[in-house]
Motif scaffolding. Structure first.
Motif, PDB file in Angstrom:
ATOM      1  N   UNK A  69      -0.289   8.534   4.930  1.00  0.00           N
ATOM      2  CA  UNK A  69       0.891   8.498   5.804  1.00  0.00           C
ATOM      3  C   UNK A  69       1.348   7.048   5.968  1.00  0.00           C
ATOM      4  N   UNK A  70       1.925   6.539   4.909  1.00  0.00           N
ATOM      5  CA  UNK A  70       2.258   5.111   4.896  1.00  0.00           C
ATOM      6  C   UNK A  70       3.353   4.761   5.908  1.00  0.00           C
ATOM      7  N   UNK A  71       4.282   5.692   6.117  1.00  0.00           N
ATOM      8  CA  UNK A  71       5.357   5.404   7.067  1.00  0.00           C
ATOM      9  C   UNK A  71       4.764   5.255   8.474  1.00  0.00           C
TER      10      UNK A  71
ATOM     11  N   UNK B 222       3.155   1.823   8.771  1.00  0.00           N
ATOM     12  CA  UNK B 222       4.154   0.762   8.987  1.00  0.00           C
ATOM     13  C   UNK B 222       4.605   0.772  10.451  1.00  0.00           C
ATOM     14  N   UNK B 223       4.899   1.966  10.969  1.00  0.00           N
ATOM     15  CA  UNK B 223       5.371   2.072  12.359  1.00  0.00           C
ATOM     16  C   UNK B 223       4.301   1.584  13.336  1.00  0.00           C
TER      17      UNK B 223
ATOM     18  N   UNK C 240       4.087  -2.131  13.405  1.00  0.00           N
ATOM     19  CA  UNK C 240       5.254  -2.683  14.099  1.00  0.00           C
ATOM     20  C   UNK C 240       5.118  -2.596  15.606  1.00  0.00           C
ATOM     21  N   UNK C 241       4.534  -1.481  16.084  1.00  0.00           N
ATOM     22  CA  UNK C 241       4.437  -1.278  17.533  1.00  0.00           C
ATOM     23  C   UNK C 241       3.468  -2.243  18.213  1.00  0.00           C
TER      24      UNK C 241
ATOM     25  N   UNK D 211       6.478  -6.674   8.668  1.00  0.00           N
ATOM     26  CA  UNK D 211       5.790  -5.420   9.002  1.00  0.00           C
ATOM     27  C   UNK D 211       5.783  -4.439   7.823  1.00  0.00           C
ATOM     28  N   UNK D 212       6.936  -4.296   7.183  1.00  0.00           N
ATOM     29  CA  UNK D 212       7.028  -3.318   6.094  1.00  0.00           C
ATOM     30  C   UNK D 212       6.120  -3.696   4.911  1.00  0.00           C
TER      31      UNK D 212
ATOM     32  N   UNK E 100       2.817  -1.519   3.868  1.00  0.00           N
ATOM     33  CA  UNK E 100       2.736  -0.877   2.554  1.00  0.00           C
ATOM     34  C   UNK E 100       1.509  -1.335   1.777  1.00  0.00           C
ATOM     35  N   UNK E 101       1.161  -2.614   1.932  1.00  0.00           N
ATOM     36  CA  UNK E 101       0.057  -3.162   1.128  1.00  0.00           C
ATOM     37  C   UNK E 101      -1.318  -2.847   1.723  1.00  0.00           C
ATOM     38  N   UNK E 102      -1.372  -2.680   3.042  1.00  0.00           N
ATOM     39  CA  UNK E 102      -2.666  -2.567   3.734  1.00  0.00           C
ATOM     40  C   UNK E 102      -3.581  -1.446   3.210  1.00  0.00           C
ATOM     41  N   UNK E 103      -3.077  -0.205   3.048  1.00  0.00           N
ATOM     42  CA  UNK E 103      -4.000   0.855   2.615  1.00  0.00           C
ATOM     43  C   UNK E 103      -4.704   0.538   1.293  1.00  0.00           C
TER      44      UNK E 103
END
Lengths: 143, 157
Positions: free
Chosen positions: A26-28, A31-32, A35-36, A45-46, A50-53
Motif C-alpha cells: 500500500x504505497x499510497x 506516502x500519506x 507526510x502526516x 515526501x513522495x 516510494x523508495x522506503x519499502x
C-alpha cells in the motif's frame, strides 16, 4: 556477544523485511503516513515514501542472508534512529498519526508503545551494527 | 580508510537496489497512478498533520473551533458550548453551509469516545475540502470533555 549481535541482526532484518513488504502493498498509504508526520519537506515526501519499502526489504534481506552485513546493520541503525525521531516529533507536537510502519495491516499510533518498539529496534540494530561481521556464518567464512 | 570507503559503497549499493525494487514495484504492479499529477496533488493535500488535543487544551484556546460530528440526537442532548454541529453522515451537505466559518481556522473534531476513528475521518475530510488551517481531534471524545467538567450546552447549534 557475537552470537547476540547475530541474533539481533536476524531480528532487525526480519522486522525490516516484513515492514517493507507490507508497506509495498500500500504505497499510497505509506506516502500519506510519512507526510502526516510533518517532518520532511513536502517535496521530499513522495520520493521517500516510494523508495522506503524497497530499501527496507533490501536491508532486511541483506541482514538475514548475511550479505554486506556491516553496511546493512549500519543502515538499519540509521533507519531505526530516523523512525524514533519521527515518533518523538509526533508525540512532542500532539500529532494524531498512524505510523504506517507495517502498511495498512497493522495500524500503530505514534504513542508510548510505538516509542518503546522503536527504542528496542534501535538498540537491537546498534548491537548488531557494533558487532557486525562477528558471529554470522557468512562473515566467519571470510566473505 | 579503504574499509570505510567500502562500507559506504556497500551502503549506497543497498540503497540503490532498494530504490530500484521500489520503482519496479510501483511501475510493474499497477501503481502507475502514484505518478499521475492528480495523485501527487492529492497526496500533497493529505499531508496536513492531524493533531490530538486534550479537552483542557481546547478549553484554554479560543482560536480553535470545535466541530461535533456526532448524531443530531447526541448533539441535542449535550455538547460542548460553542461547538458547531456537523453530523458525519451529512458532512458534504453541512460543509456547504459551514465552509465560510471553518476556512483558514483551526478545527478540532469531536466524536464519541468509541468513535475516534470517525473523528479522524471527518478531520481528514475537512483538511481536504474545507481549507481549514489545522485540524485535529479531541482526545477521549465527548466523554472526556464532559468528565473534565468543561462547559456544555443542550439543544442545537
Amino acid at each position: 556477544m557475537p552470537r547476540l549481535a547475530f541474533l539481533m541482526r536476524l531480528a532487525v532484518g526480519s522486522v525490516l523485511l516484513v515492514a517493507g513488504a507490507l508497506k509495498a502493498g500500500s504505497m499510497e498509504n505509506t506516502v500519506t503516513s510519512i507526510g502526516r508526520f510533518d517532518v520532511l519537506p513536502h517535496w521530499l515526501v513522495l520520493p521517500v515514501g516510494l523508495a522506503l519499502p524497497g530499501i527496507e526489504v533490501t536491508i532486511g534481506a541483506a541482514l538475514l542472508c548475511g550479505v554486506m552485513p556491516r553496511a546493512a546493520a549500519l543502515l538499519a541503525t540509521c533507519f531505526a534512529a530516523t523512525f524514533l525521531v519521527f515518533v518523538v516529533a509526533a508525540m512532542a507536537r500532539d500529532l494524531d498519526v498512524e505510523c504506517g510502519c507495517f502498511g495498512e495491516s497493522v495500524l500503530l499510533r505514534a504513542n508510548g508503545r510505538l516509542l518503546a518498539f522503536d527504542v528496542a529496534l534501535l538498540v537491537a540494530a546498534t548491537v548488531g551494527c557494533l558487532r557486525a561481521g562477528e558471529g554470522s556464518p557468512h562473515e566467519a567464512s571470510g566473505a | 580508510m579503504t574499509r570505510s570507503r567500502s562500507l559506504l559503497g556497500h551502503a549506497l549499493a543497498l540503497i540503490g537496489i532498494g530504490i530500484a525494487l521500489s520503482l519496479l514495484r510501483a511501475i510493474a504492479f499497477a501503481e502507475p497512478a502514484l505518478f499521475r499529477p492528480s495523485t501527487v496533488l492529492s497526496v500533497l493535500r493529505e499531508q496536513k498533520p492531524l493533531f490530538a488535543w486534550t479537552p483542557r487544551q481546547l478549553a484554554d484556546d479560543d482560536d480553535v473551533i470545535v466541530v461535533d460530528c456526532r448524531t443530531a440526537q447526541e448533539h441535542a442532548v449535550l455538547h460542548p458550548t460553542g461547538a458547531i454541529h456537523m453530523p458525519s453522515q451529512e458532512r458534504e451537505k453541512a460543509l456547504v453551509e459551514l465552509w465560510p466559518r471553518l476556512r483558514g481556522r483551526r478545527v478540532a473534531v469531536l466524536a464519541g469516545a468509541s468513535d475516534i476513528a470517525l473523528a479522524r475521518d471527518v478531520a481528514a475530510y475537512l483538511a481536504r475540502h474545507a481549507g481549514v488551517a489545522v485540524t485535529g481531534t479531541v482526545r477521549g471524545g465527548f466523554e472526556a470533555w464532559r468528565d473534565a467538567g468543561l462547559p456544555c450546552a443542550h439543544g442545537g447549534s
